[in-house]
Design a protein around this motif. Structure first.
Motif, mmCIF file in Angstrom:
data_model
loop_
_atom_site.group_PDB
_atom_site.id
_atom_site.type_symbol
_atom_site.label_atom_id
_atom_site.label_comp_id
_atom_site.label_asym_id
_atom_site.label_seq_id
_atom_site.Cartn_x
_atom_site.Cartn_y
_atom_site.Cartn_z
ATOM 1 N N GLU A 151 0.833 -1.211 0.000
ATOM 2 C CA GLU A 151 0.000 0.000 0.000
ATOM 3 C C GLU A 151 0.868 1.261 0.000
ATOM 4 N N ILE A 152 1.973 1.232 0.704
ATOM 5 C CA ILE A 152 2.886 2.392 0.731
ATOM 6 C C ILE A 152 3.482 2.625 -0.651
ATOM 7 N N THR A 165 1.373 6.622 -6.824
ATOM 8 C CA THR A 165 0.248 7.511 -7.149
ATOM 9 C C THR A 165 0.687 8.968 -7.069
ATOM 10 N N HIS A 166 1.425 9.315 -6.028
ATOM 11 C CA HIS A 166 1.931 10.689 -5.907
ATOM 12 C C HIS A 166 2.889 11.024 -7.048
ATOM 13 N N LEU A 167 3.736 10.077 -7.417
ATOM 14 C CA LEU A 167 4.654 10.319 -8.533
ATOM 15 C C LEU A 167 3.884 10.487 -9.837
ATOM 16 N N TYR A 168 2.851 9.685 -10.030
ATOM 17 C CA TYR A 168 2.014 9.777 -11.222
ATOM 18 C C TYR A 168 1.341 11.150 -11.310
ATOM 19 N N ALA A 174 13.564 11.931 3.864
ATOM 20 C CA ALA A 174 14.499 10.816 3.681
ATOM 21 C C ALA A 174 13.742 9.523 3.375
ATOM 22 N N THR A 175 12.612 9.322 4.007
ATOM 23 C CA THR A 175 11.809 8.124 3.756
ATOM 24 C C THR A 175 11.245 8.145 2.338
ATOM 25 N N HIS A 222 12.002 5.366 -0.527
ATOM 26 C CA HIS A 222 10.964 4.666 -1.295
ATOM 27 C C HIS A 222 11.188 4.846 -2.798
ATOM 28 N N LYS A 223 11.522 6.056 -3.223
ATOM 29 C CA LYS A 223 11.783 6.312 -4.642
ATOM 30 C C LYS A 223 12.971 5.482 -5.130
ATOM 31 N N PHE A 224 14.033 5.439 -4.320
ATOM 32 C CA PHE A 224 15.215 4.656 -4.667
ATOM 33 C C PHE A 224 14.843 3.177 -4.808
#
Length: 184
Positions: A90-91, A97-100, A117-118, A122-124
């Protein structure tokens, strides 16, 4: 159509869809000249002009617009698939979704109540998963379709197989990207 029914319809031939077909949300059947929505099965016949809000569309453009209007786009359907199917937590779905939606890190931090940092972590991790998925797809496609392998017999197991395997890695006969490294 409810989500459960839609998921059942998708998965009949889900494994046979290409990445591009999943992204587009439709398939083209060149034999019948039809474009079909992969989410609901609605079909648009090539050679027919489809009216849509004072515009006229070809079959491909009509099915593309259908996916956007009826399903909110393929991203919307794919992001809402069950974890058993897409493998995303879900995270991860929330971050994607936010990136989209083209949200910046600050907006993501505030919306998810997490640190910058979190968000970066997550992006990495998503980028890492993307690289790994590309390699996995390439390996599977090569294993399934490589014409050199289709005419060969399975290798017999001998005591020297372990030495052969070891020497393959020492020679660096892998992809050119890996040739700069020594696997000893």
């Amino acid at each position: 159509m409810n989500t459960k029914t839609m998921e059942n319809d998708i998965y009949k031939d889900f494994k046979d869809l290409s990445v591009d077909e999943l992204i587009n949300g439709y398939v083209n059947n060149p034999k019948t000249g039809e474009f079909s929505c992969i989410f609901c099965g609605e079909t648009f016949e090539n050679g027919i002009i489809y009216p849509n809000a004072e515009k006229l569309f070809t079959a491909e453009k009509a099915v593309s617009e259908h996916v956007k209007e009826e399903h909110g786009g393929s991203f919307n359907v794919l992001i809402n698939l069950d974890k058993q199917i897409c493998g995303l937590s879900e995270i991860q779905k929330s971050i994607l979704t936010h990136l989209y939606e083209r949200d910046d890190n600050k907006t993501i931090c505030e919306a998810m109540n997490i640190s910058a940092a979190t968000v970066r972590t997550h992006k990495f991790n998503l980028q890492k998963a993307k690289r790994e998925a590309k390699i996995l797809l390439a390996l599977i496609q090569t294993a399934e379709e490589d014409p050199l392998l289709s005419n060969t017999k399975p290798r017999e197991k001998t005591s020297s197989n372990e030495e052969e395997q070891k020497s393959m890695f020492e020679v660096n006969s892998l992809h050119p990207f890996f040739t700069q490294y020594r696997f000893k």
